[in-house]
Design a protein around this motif. Structure first.
Motif: not given
Length: 555
Positions: A31-32, A35-37, A70, A212, A215, A424
């Motif tokens: 899932s990483a 991601r949009d962290n 990501g 997302r 994710w 998310s």
């Protein structure tokens, strides 16, 4: 987004879909890729022994071209695990590294499709109107720099700057200092980048929703497959696809290797630190003083122990008991605590497809018990808690002079860091209520903020040459020796039930190992009275409920 059960379609290798409960750790890591962290969040997943770092970009360009989590994770994992000339990898027990790589490739492919459209936007509304683009970019860079200040006044100043420049742009449109064709071009330079931003925002929002959804699907266990057609050659001339297919096949073969590495206090890489050790060592004396002991080897003891361990899952009382364990012979090589790489052999007289052959395992078990060289261990391993806990009990038998030593050690690898297991969240912020300033309420923010649209659009044309993009914006530096599972694993001892499972497994394994070894000794005419007494003592000691750092010697 269309999803269907089972396996992915013909657009790539068939990758197991989510829903397999033993693959929670695999899908958390996968899932990483979506991601949009912030990319700096990856450092929160560091553990005591393995540190992931973020390499910063080039000055002011670093903020404009800096990747998110990501983007950086996908690129780093792809390069490290199937890149040309990569170093050997550490096995990822309890996970399927190819599934993670497939999702990284799929996420990279989705972003490439988005970046192709953004590059078109950049060309038509930016590059063709370069003076206006540069002015607007300068404004956004200044605004972003000011907005990083935690002071609320600085944030207000950044907003005021953007509003002020917008007002000047309107005045410029109404009364331009230029005339004729240059006047119209100057006005277009002001308007075109703004139109391009609105266009780019629609593209970014659509892509963000898709990423997302994937994710969240992986974390929730729904059917999300990874489409990687670039890893399936459709004709003999597709050399890149063939190379990628071979790299994935090599990755799978390396994952099945029975060769592991002991890195001092870090324990066996991929299996975790050693938390307990129990040793039975006694003299080999004949049961009948008038007769000599019948000759036997360490391999004879190990083989009988293996046969007994395979019956661990049988239970006289219907309480569930042990699940089926993986029982394998391991060749363990010692490496330095701070070693930056390991060495593997893919093919030789003793090794086939990264796996030591049976005769090699038997020779090491019988002969390499003292001095330099590899050592043999028999391992019994459980993958528990949906892949979040890896318990491994390692058994080795040595005979030096007239002393037989049986050593049982416990290794535990804990759950994947919580950074990878969260879903998310819609971006929100708290604001004071209009008529009740002492109370606050949450308001929704745009899924893709203004600055993020600008960042993605500016980065898009450079995504076709990752080395330049990495140099400008920075990237993730993965810890070495690298393996997907152990570098982001937490200790299991903070989780009460995981700790209980680790310690409960030790006692039955120890008793089975001792009983099997004593049976071999009895069959070969050895006096087992001392072995039985020592075994009973260890059976009591193993019930000590506190795990230790067994590899940190107080010397």
């Amino acid at each position: 987004m269309t999803v269907d059960a089972g396996y992915e379609s013909v657009f790539g290798p068939q990758v197991p879909r989510t829903g397999d409960e033993s693959q929670t750790a695999t899908f958390a890591l996968a899932s990483a890729a979506y991601r949009d962290n912030l990319v700096d969040d990856i450092t929160k997943a560091n553990n005591e022994w393995h540190k992931t770092t973020v390499k910063e970009g080039q000055g002011w360009a670093g903020g404009l071209f800096k990747p998110n989590l990501g983007e950086a994770f996908s690129r780093a994992v792809i390069d490290r695990m199937i890149g040309d000339g990569r170093k050997p990898l550490i096995q990822s027990f309890g996970t399927e590294p190819q599934v993670v790589v497939d999702h990284c490739l799929a996420a990279y492919r989705l972003r490439r499709a988005r970046d192709l459209r953004l590059s078109t936007v950049m060309l038509l509304t930016g590059v063709l109107f370069l003076p206006g683009l540069l002015v607007w970019l300068l404004v956004f860079v200044i605004r972003t720099t000011i907005d990083k200040n935690p002071n609320k006044r600085a944030s207000a100043l950044a907003t005021a700057l953007l509003v002020g420049v917008g007002a000047l742009a309107v005045l410029f449109l109404i009364k331009s200092p230029f005339t004729g064709i240059w006047g119209w071009y100057a006005r277009a330079c002001v308007v075109a980048p703004v139109i391009g931003w609105f266009w780019a925002k629609q593209i970014c929002d659509s892509a963000a929703k898709d990423l997302r959804a994937r994710w969240d699907g992986l974390i929730a266990g729904s059917s999300v497959g990874a489409q990687v057609p670039e890893a399936v050659p459709s004709s003999p001339g597709e050399t890149q696809a063939e190379q990628k297919r071979q790299s994935l096949a090599r990755l799978s073969a390396e994952q099945q290797s029975n060769h592991v590495f002991y890195a001092g206090p870090k324990g066996i890489l991929g299996m975790g630190t050693r938390w307990g050790s129990w040793q039975l060592a006694e003299d080999l004396t004949p049961a009948d003083p008038t007769r000599e002991i019948h000759p036997f080897r360490s391999w004879d003891v190990i083989r009988n122990i293996e046969a007994r361990l395979r019956m661990l899952e049988r239970n006289t009382i219907n309480t569930g008991g042990f699940p089926k364990a993986s029982i394998r012979h391991w060749i363990v090589s010692p490496i330095g605590e701070n070693a930056s790489a390991v060495t593997r052999t893919e093919q030789s007289a003793d090794i086939e497809a990264f796996q030591h052959r049976q005769h090699s395992i038997q020779d090491i078990c019988n002969k390499q018990q003292f001095g330099s060289g590899d050592r043999h261990y028999l391992g019994v391993q459980w993958t528990l808690w949906d892949g979040q806990l890896i318990l491994t009990m390692m058994i080795t038998v040595t005979v030096l002079h007239e002393t037989l030593r049986i050593e049982v050690t416990g290794h535990a690898l804990g759950p994947v860091n919580s950074l990878f297991t969260g879903k998310s969240e819609a971006p929100t912020k708290e604001v004071a209520k209009s008529f009740k300033p002492w109370e606050t309420r949450k308001v929704n923010l745009p899924l893709v903020p203004t600055d993020e649209v600008v960042r993605l659009t500016v980065r898009a044309p450079l995504t076709w040459y990752p080395p330049l993009l990495n140099w400008l914006g920075g990237t993730i530096v993965l810890p070495e020796p690298f393996g997907l599972r152990h570098v982001w694993a937490d200790q299991p001892w903070r989780h009460r039930f995981m700790a209980d499972d680790a310690m409960r497994a030790a006692t039955p394994v120890l008793r089975v190992v001792h009983a099997a070894a004593i049976k071999v000794l009895e069959d070969n005419g050895v006096d087992t009275e001392k072995f039985g007494t020592r075994s009973a003592f260890l059976s009591t000691a193993v019930q000590d409920p506190s795990p230790k750092k067994a590899d940190l010697y107080d010397a």
